[in-house]
Design a protein around this motif. Structure first.
Motif: not given
Ligand SMILES: Nc1ncnc2c1ncn2[C@@H]1O[C@H](COP(=O)(O)OP(=O)(O)OP(=O)(O)O)[C@@H](O)[C@H]1O
Ligand SMILES: [Mg+2]
Length: 333
Positions: A162-183, A202-207
């Motif tokens: 969750r912290v990683m996701i918070a970090m990845a989204l903190s700059c409001n990226p247009k694209l989030l690449i998640a490599d096996e994020p839940t394995t 959905e909230d941030y319109q990130t792909s």
């Protein structure tokens, strides 16, 4: 029109002492704004190398040898390293499989989150702290203030992700690449994290570009699916079509072995054999040695990736060569 990212004829090779390994072997696909696209395929088919190539994080002896990565009017394979660092921090973020390796173990969570905001968004330290705690709450961490003051090892795997996701989204990226994020997570936490990613995008319109070998995850979260085999795209479709009417024999095998669907039982219910070694690929279609319906031509010539029935869905298979639709890409891989 709505395209955010367009990958064209991407080839990434590793130049090792034992020869050249064409890990990504002419990959083309695009991602629309606000869309979740999944890349699936067996271990070693080139999913991670594709995503590292987009981020330009492929290390020596690997090298992008061909193709384009068009993002917001720029070809990321051509921009300077300085521009690329800006893209990485502000426009494209990546979540890795094992969050411990990407969190700094000796720096408190809060400081790591603050740093991103201070560095990329030029926030003051006070504002960054407020924003970091808000971000932790947004990703479903109940005691944000407490976690803010914790070290990575003090958190559970699910919390770290969750912290990683918070970090990845903190700059409001247009694209989030998640490599096996839940394995690395157990099934319940996995489901929570996926829901969270979906909601946040959905909230941030990130792909999202989601890399996984888990078709259950794909069914839950993806809009489009790219199936890779041996460094190539063999099928690309919207998620409904892919599950309801998979075309490529490899996709059908993957679905059958994962979902155990009755209609696919028979000689397709498991895929015999292994992915070919990238340094020693077969002639013709790379899948032919494992394909239950291979014809003569499949052993001799590589089929091209073709659009199907006036849709955006594509397949690389001689079974569909007779259809009238034009070729999308004249691929020579
Ligand atoms: N540093 C490297 N040196 C040499 N070959 C490499 C290197 N990294 C990757 N490869 C090769 O590239 C191919 C694709 O690797 P990649 O990591 O993209 O697979 P993947 O689809 O992500 O697999 P997995 O599901 O196991 O994560 C593999 O066959 C691998 O041998
Ligand atoms: Mg991988």
């Amino acid at each position: 029109m709505n395209k955010l990212l367009e990958v064209n004829q991407l080839k990434t090779y590793f130049f090792t002492d034992n020869g050249t390994i064409p890990s990504v072997d002419g990959v083309s696909f695009s991602i629309d704004k606000g869309q979740t696209t999944a890349i699936v395929g067996e271990s070693g088919c080139g999913k991670s190398v594709t995503s590292y190539s987009i981020m330009r994080l492929v290390d020596s002896p690997g090298k992008i040898v061909n193709g384009e990565v068009q993002f917001e009017g720029k070809d990321l394979t051509k921009v300077t390293e300085k521009e690329m660092r800006t893209v990485r921090g502000n426009e494209i973020s990546m979540i890795f499989q094992e969050p411990l390796t990407s969190l700094n173990p000796v720096i408190k969570i809060g400081n790591q989150l603050d740093e991103i905001l201070i560095l990329h968004q030029k926030m003051s330290r006070i504002k960054a702290k407020k924003q970091s705690i808000a971000m932790l709450q947004k990703v479903g961490i109940p005691r944000g203030e407490q976690i803010y003051r914790s070290y990575p090892h003090e958190l559970s795997g699910g919390m770290r992700q969750r912290v990683m996701i918070a970090m990845a989204l903190s700059c409001n990226p247009k694209l989030l690449i998640a490599d096996e994020p839940t394995t690395a997570l157990d099934v319940t936490i996995q489901a929570q994290i996926l829901k969270l990613m979906k909601k946040l995008t959905e909230d941030y319109q990130t792909s999202i570009l989601l890399i996984t070998h888990d078709l259950g995850v794909v069914a839950e979260i993806a809009d489009r699916v790219i199936v890779m085999y041996s460094g190539q795209v063999v099928e690309e479709a919207d998620v409904f079509t892919l599950f309801a009417n998979p075309k490529h024999p490899y996709t059908r095998g993957l679905l059958a072995s994962t979902l155990q669907l009755d209609e696919y039982k028979g000689n397709l219910d498991t895929i015999q054999g292994n992915v070919p070694s990238p340094s020693n690929k077969p002639t013709g279609c790379y899948f032919h040695p494992r394909c239950p319906v291979a014809k003569d031509i499949c052993r001799k010539e590589m089929p091209q990736l073709k659009n199907l029935e006036q849709t955006n869905n594509r397949v690389r298979c001689w079974l569909f060569e007779d259809e009238k639709e034009g070729l999308l890409h004249a691929e020579n891989a």
